[in-house]
Design a protein around this motif. Structure first.
Motif, short mmCIF file in Angstrom:
data_model
loop_
_atom_site.label_atom_id
_atom_site.label_comp_id
_atom_site.label_asym_id
_atom_site.label_seq_id
_atom_site.Cartn_x
_atom_site.Cartn_y
_atom_site.Cartn_z
N TYR A 62 56.66 58.89 69.17
CA TYR A 62 56.82 59.72 70.36
C TYR A 62 56.67 58.87 71.62
O TYR A 62 55.69 58.15 71.77
CB TYR A 62 55.80 60.86 70.37
CG TYR A 62 56.10 61.92 69.33
CD1 TYR A 62 56.75 63.11 69.68
CD2 TYR A 62 55.75 61.73 67.99
CE1 TYR A 62 57.03 64.07 68.72
CE2 TYR A 62 56.03 62.70 67.03
CZ TYR A 62 56.66 63.85 67.40
OH TYR A 62 56.95 64.80 66.46
N ILE A 63 57.67 58.93 72.48
CA ILE A 63 57.65 58.15 73.72
C ILE A 63 57.86 59.08 74.91
O ILE A 63 58.81 59.87 74.94
CB ILE A 63 58.74 57.06 73.70
CG1 ILE A 63 58.50 56.07 72.56
CG2 ILE A 63 58.79 56.33 75.03
CD1 ILE A 63 59.55 55.00 72.44
N THR A 64 56.98 58.97 75.86
CA THR A 64 57.04 59.85 77.03
C THR A 64 57.26 59.09 78.34
O THR A 64 57.37 59.70 79.38
CB THR A 64 55.75 60.68 77.16
OG1 THR A 64 54.63 59.78 77.25
CG2 THR A 64 55.56 61.59 75.93
N SER A 65 57.34 57.77 78.27
CA SER A 65 57.50 56.96 79.47
C SER A 65 58.77 56.13 79.40
O SER A 65 59.01 55.44 78.40
CB SER A 65 56.30 56.04 79.68
OG SER A 65 56.55 55.14 80.75
N LYS A 66 59.56 56.17 80.46
CA LYS A 66 60.78 55.36 80.50
C LYS A 66 60.46 53.89 80.68
O LYS A 66 61.36 53.04 80.57
CB LYS A 66 61.71 55.84 81.62
CG LYS A 66 61.12 55.75 83.01
CD LYS A 66 62.07 56.32 84.04
CE LYS A 66 61.51 56.19 85.44
NZ LYS A 66 62.43 56.77 86.46
N PRO A 122 58.40 49.56 76.49
CA PRO A 122 59.19 48.36 76.22
C PRO A 122 60.42 48.61 75.33
O PRO A 122 61.48 48.01 75.56
CB PRO A 122 58.19 47.43 75.54
CG PRO A 122 56.86 47.87 76.04
CD PRO A 122 56.97 49.36 76.20
N ARG A 123 60.28 49.48 74.34
CA ARG A 123 61.41 49.74 73.45
C ARG A 123 62.51 50.50 74.20
O ARG A 123 63.70 50.24 73.98
CB ARG A 123 60.93 50.55 72.24
CG ARG A 123 61.97 50.66 71.14
CD ARG A 123 62.19 49.32 70.45
NE ARG A 123 63.09 49.46 69.31
CZ ARG A 123 64.41 49.28 69.38
NH1 ARG A 123 64.97 48.93 70.54
NH2 ARG A 123 65.16 49.41 68.30
N ILE A 124 62.12 51.40 75.07
CA ILE A 124 63.11 52.14 75.86
C ILE A 124 63.81 51.19 76.83
O ILE A 124 65.04 51.25 77.00
CB ILE A 124 62.43 53.29 76.63
CG1 ILE A 124 61.83 54.31 75.65
CG2 ILE A 124 63.43 53.97 77.56
CD1 ILE A 124 62.83 54.92 74.69
N LYS A 125 63.06 50.30 77.44
CA LYS A 125 63.67 49.32 78.35
C LYS A 125 64.68 48.45 77.60
O LYS A 125 65.74 48.10 78.14
CB LYS A 125 62.58 48.45 78.98
CG LYS A 125 61.77 49.15 80.06
CD LYS A 125 60.81 48.16 80.71
CE LYS A 125 60.09 48.77 81.89
NZ LYS A 125 59.16 47.81 82.54
#
Length: 247
Positions: free
Chosen positions: A6-10, A13-16
């Motif tokens: 679960y990722i809640t921050s843009k 590192p993986r989202i970036k």
């Protein structure tokens, strides 16, 4: 089943890292690209593409993918909008590496300098429809794995062998009949030789096929138009020609 993260921050590192795939530079560097929507994800899975990661909007029904041993992320609306190129994200995305399918290579479409993503996507889809199993893109043709091209191609990207190389070299390497669109010293499409193997060349929306490439073709062809229009959109012209020579 891979336990979803679960990722809640843009700023994760993986989202970036995924967001970098919006850039052609990083798509080429990492040999990966993003696809959006259930249809494209299903097409990629069905046709043997390498799926590195699945991304779902929180609340999206992902049960059908739970048996896949693929890294999985569940994100909030803010993160999904960061990754998506669409105003309204579809709720499912994937990180993919392209794997070209096998083709007999007897019908080849060479695109020399196509710049409009919609035109390229339409030409890929049309090549798929009419049995042109291999598509060669000149080095200055728009990226086949950009979001706009992928959406326009509607999954045909995964059905055909897409290669990027120097257009003149591609003609030199081809052992078969080579036809290119042009207006000067061209024969009507209906009178063109239907060789086998066959390569059809379409050119840039403004300048057409480059002189370097035209100098190497077997025959130049044109579509005769009884109406008042002076020219056709390259994707429309490609559709007419590929239907005429369909495999």
């Amino acid at each position: 089943m891979v336990e979803p993260k679960y990722i809640t921050s843009k700023d994760n590192p993986r989202i970036k890292e995924m967001k970098k795939l919006q850039s052609k530079k990083y798509r080429r560097k990492l040999d990966q690209f993003l696809i959006e929507g259930a249809h494209l994800v299903e097409e990629a899975m069905t046709h043997g593409q390498k799926i590195h990661a699945l991304v779902f909007l929180d609340g999206y029904d992902h049960a059908r993918y739970d048996d896949q041993e693929i890294e999985t992320f569940i994100v909030n609306d803010n993160v999904m909008k960061t990754l998506s190129s669409l105003e309204t994200p579809p709720g499912i995305m994937a990180v993919v590496s392209y794997a070209a399918p096998e083709t007999d290579g007897r019908r080849v479409l060479l695109l020399d300098g196509i710049q409009d993503p919609g035109n390229l996507g339409t030409l890929l889809r049309t090549a798929d429809a009419f049995g042109f199993g291999r598509v060669i893109l000149s080095l200055d043709t728009v990226d086949a794995f950009s979001d706009k091209v992928l959406r326009s191609a509607q999954g045909s990207t995964f059905h055909i062998d897409i290669t990027s190389m120097d257009a003149a070299e591609a003609v030199q390497d081809f052992d078969g009949t080579v036809l290119a669109t042009d207006l000067e010293d061209a024969v009507p499409l209906e009178e063109a030789p239907a060789g086998d193997p066959l390569m059809v060349i379409l050119g840039n929306e403004g300048r057409g096929v480059s002189d370097t490439v035209l100098a190497q073709v077997d025959r130049k062809i044109k579509i005769e138009m009884p109406g008042a229009s002076e020219s056709l959109n390259v994707a429309i012209a490609g559709g007419i020609i590929m239907h005429h020579f369909k495999a």
